[in-house]
Design a protein around this motif. Structure first.
Motif, short mmCIF file in Angstrom:
data_model
loop_
_atom_site.label_atom_id
_atom_site.label_comp_id
_atom_site.label_asym_id
_atom_site.label_seq_id
_atom_site.Cartn_x
_atom_site.Cartn_y
_atom_site.Cartn_z
N MET A 1 -5.31 31.70 -32.01
CA MET A 1 -6.03 31.32 -30.80
C MET A 1 -5.10 31.44 -29.59
SD MET A 1 -8.34 28.04 -31.94
CE MET A 1 -6.90 26.98 -31.94
N ILE A 2 -5.67 31.71 -28.44
CA ILE A 2 -4.84 31.90 -27.26
C ILE A 2 -4.34 30.58 -26.68
CG2 ILE A 2 -5.91 34.11 -26.70
CD1 ILE A 2 -7.51 32.73 -24.53
N TYR A 3 -4.96 29.45 -27.08
CA TYR A 3 -4.45 28.12 -26.73
C TYR A 3 -4.17 27.39 -28.04
CZ TYR A 3 -6.92 29.63 -22.56
OH TYR A 3 -7.39 30.38 -21.50
N LYS A 4 -2.92 27.07 -28.26
CA LYS A 4 -2.53 26.49 -29.55
C LYS A 4 -2.70 24.98 -29.58
CE LYS A 4 -1.11 30.50 -31.06
NZ LYS A 4 -1.90 31.24 -32.05
N SER A 5 -2.79 24.35 -28.42
CA SER A 5 -2.85 22.89 -28.36
C SER A 5 -3.61 22.45 -27.12
CB SER A 5 -1.43 22.31 -28.32
OG SER A 5 -0.79 22.65 -27.10
N ALA A 6 -3.91 21.17 -27.09
CA ALA A 6 -4.55 20.60 -25.90
C ALA A 6 -3.66 20.76 -24.68
CB ALA A 6 -4.88 19.13 -26.14
N GLN A 7 -2.35 20.64 -24.89
CA GLN A 7 -1.43 20.79 -23.78
C GLN A 7 -1.45 22.22 -23.23
OE1 GLN A 7 2.56 19.48 -24.57
NE2 GLN A 7 3.36 20.14 -22.59
N ASP A 8 -1.47 23.19 -24.15
CA ASP A 8 -1.57 24.59 -23.71
C ASP A 8 -2.80 24.79 -22.84
OD1 ASP A 8 0.68 25.34 -25.08
OD2 ASP A 8 -0.37 26.35 -26.71
N TRP A 9 -3.91 24.23 -23.28
CA TRP A 9 -5.16 24.36 -22.54
C TRP A 9 -5.07 23.71 -21.17
CZ3 TRP A 9 -9.77 26.62 -22.06
CH2 TRP A 9 -10.78 25.96 -21.33
N GLN A 10 -4.57 22.50 -21.13
CA GLN A 10 -4.52 21.76 -19.87
C GLN A 10 -3.57 22.40 -18.87
OE1 GLN A 10 -3.55 18.07 -21.78
NE2 GLN A 10 -5.65 17.25 -21.61
N GLU A 11 -2.52 23.04 -19.35
CA GLU A 11 -1.53 23.64 -18.46
C GLU A 11 -1.85 25.08 -18.09
OE1 GLU A 11 2.19 23.18 -20.47
OE2 GLU A 11 2.35 21.02 -19.99
N ALA A 12 -2.86 25.66 -18.74
CA ALA A 12 -3.19 27.07 -18.50
C ALA A 12 -3.72 27.28 -17.08
CB ALA A 12 -4.22 27.54 -19.52
N THR A 13 -3.18 28.28 -16.42
CA THR A 13 -3.66 28.62 -15.08
C THR A 13 -4.84 29.57 -15.14
OG1 THR A 13 -2.02 30.40 -14.94
CG2 THR A 13 -1.41 28.25 -14.01
N HIS A 14 -5.02 30.19 -16.30
CA HIS A 14 -6.15 31.09 -16.54
C HIS A 14 -6.83 30.66 -17.84
CE1 HIS A 14 -3.60 33.40 -13.80
NE2 HIS A 14 -4.69 34.07 -13.44
N LYS A 15 -8.00 30.08 -17.71
CA LYS A 15 -8.74 29.63 -18.89
C LYS A 15 -9.84 30.64 -19.21
CE LYS A 15 -7.96 24.64 -18.44
NZ LYS A 15 -7.09 24.54 -17.26
N ARG A 16 -9.89 31.02 -20.50
CA ARG A 16 -10.85 32.04 -20.92
C ARG A 16 -11.55 31.55 -22.18
NH1 ARG A 16 -6.17 36.61 -20.36
NH2 ARG A 16 -6.14 36.71 -18.07
N VAL A 17 -12.87 31.44 -22.11
CA VAL A 17 -13.62 30.88 -23.23
C VAL A 17 -14.82 31.76 -23.57
CG1 VAL A 17 -12.92 28.51 -22.68
CG2 VAL A 17 -15.06 29.42 -21.73
N LEU A 18 -15.24 31.65 -24.81
CA LEU A 18 -16.46 32.32 -25.28
C LEU A 18 -17.30 31.30 -26.00
CD1 LEU A 18 -16.83 35.73 -27.09
CD2 LEU A 18 -17.71 33.65 -28.18
N PHE A 19 -18.56 31.15 -25.59
CA PHE A 19 -19.48 30.21 -26.22
C PHE A 19 -20.37 30.95 -27.21
CE2 PHE A 19 -19.31 28.15 -21.81
CZ PHE A 19 -18.28 27.29 -22.18
N TYR A 20 -20.56 30.35 -28.39
CA TYR A 20 -21.53 30.90 -29.33
C TYR A 20 -22.19 29.77 -30.10
CZ TYR A 20 -18.26 30.24 -33.28
OH TYR A 20 -17.43 29.71 -34.23
N GLY A 21 -23.34 30.08 -30.69
CA GLY A 21 -24.13 29.10 -31.43
C GLY A 21 -25.60 29.42 -31.22
N MET A 22 -26.46 28.60 -31.82
CA MET A 22 -27.90 28.83 -31.71
C MET A 22 -28.34 28.79 -30.25
SD MET A 22 -29.47 26.50 -34.78
CE MET A 22 -28.87 26.64 -36.47
N SER A 23 -29.32 29.61 -29.92
CA SER A 23 -29.88 29.58 -28.57
C SER A 23 -30.52 28.22 -28.32
CB SER A 23 -30.94 30.67 -28.42
OG SER A 23 -30.35 31.95 -28.55
#
Length: 290
Positions: free
Chosen positions: A1-23
């Motif tokens: 994963m491109i963010y290994k921890s909560a800290q990685d996520w919180q400190e990231a200056t560029h956040k990139r996410v993909l949502f999936y699941g039932m409509s």
């Protein structure tokens, strides 16, 4: 994963996410909320499909129907009118209308072979749109200056990947660019989706093997020929089966990223709430034994 921890996520200056699941569980709700915050670029897979990959097919289908009306035929042949689809983030109906429903032509149904053909066109289009994610991440930043990026997928992404395959090409590509976020619904959510679909059945995409099995079973169970099938009855009958078919496929994708519940998503009102939700999901994953 491109963010290994909560800290990685919180400190990231560029956040990139993909949502999936039932409509219907919150993918587009989150995407719209984040986009409206001003710092997130919203890449809608369904919109990309309808504009880049199936736009000509959709327009040609509308023209073919118009050509059956003498008044419109004459105007089209003389280039006096223009027919196109008006797809927006909030109105993706032209895509589902083109997909159609199989069954009795008198009730708006398509011959099963044409239906299968359109299903295959959609499969190829969705895969291509998903593979464009990396390009749009670069484009969103270089062209528009957006620091953060959302890939808002359709409910059928799970049909074209194998989450149990560690070298699945599509999941490998997507996970290199985004944190994959599975929005998981409860049994109560599933039942509500079924009730909602029963009130207003809409075309959807199916894995080819699943469609073939469902079609044969429906014909046999109801003692019908293909051109006797009520299109809405078939897709209503198929919907709950399609959800049950997709559930384990979504679950197989979950280890590629993090999981949040639809109930958690419903509590998110601001981008700050979203940041906290994803940090919590990353912490939860870190605490879960492999």
């Amino acid at each position: 994963m491109i963010y290994k921890s909560a800290q990685d996520w919180q400190e990231a200056t560029h956040k990139r996410v993909l949502f999936y699941g039932m409509s219907g569980l919150g993918k587009t709700y989150l995407s719209n909320m984040l986009r409206e915050g001003g710092d997130w670029f919203h890449y809608s897979i369904d919109y990309r499909i309808g504009t880049r990959y199936m736009g000509e097919l959709i327009a040609d289908n509308a023209k073919a129907h118009a050509m059956q009306v003498p008044f419109l035929r004459e105007l089209l042949l003389t280039d006096s009118i223009y027919i196109g689809s008006n797809i927006t983030f909030d109105n993706l109906a032209p895509v589902s209308t083109y997909l159609g429903k199989p069954g009795d032509p008198a009730k708006g149904g398509l011959p099963i072979e044409e239906y299968r053909h359109r299903q295959e066109q959609f499969r190829q289009a969705e895969i291509a749109a998903l593979m464009d994610t990396g390009h749009f991440i670069s484009r969103a930043e270089a062209l528009y200056g957006y620091p953060h990026f959302i890939c808002d997928t359709g409910g059928s992404i799970c049909e074209w990947v194998d989450g149990d395959d560690p070298s699945d090409p599509l999941l490998t590509e997507l996970s290199q660019h985004c944190l994959l976020i599975y929005i998981e619904g409860s049994e109560a959510h599933t039942q509500e989706l079924i009730r909602r679909f029963d009130r207003a059945p809409k075309p959807m995409a199916y894995q080819p093997d699943f469609l073939d099995h469902a079609w044969k079973e429906y014909l046999s169970e109801n003692n019908l020929e293909a051109d006797e099938v009520d299109p809405d009855s078939f897709i209503r009958w198929t919907y709950a089966r399609a959800l049950a078919h997709r559930q384990p496929r979504y679950e197989a994708m979950a280890p590629w990223g993090v999981t949040v519940s639809a109930d958690e998503v419903a509590t998110v009102k601001t981008p700050a709430d979203f940041d906290h939700l994803i940090a919590t999901a990353l912490e939860r994953r870190a605490d879960t034994p492999i």
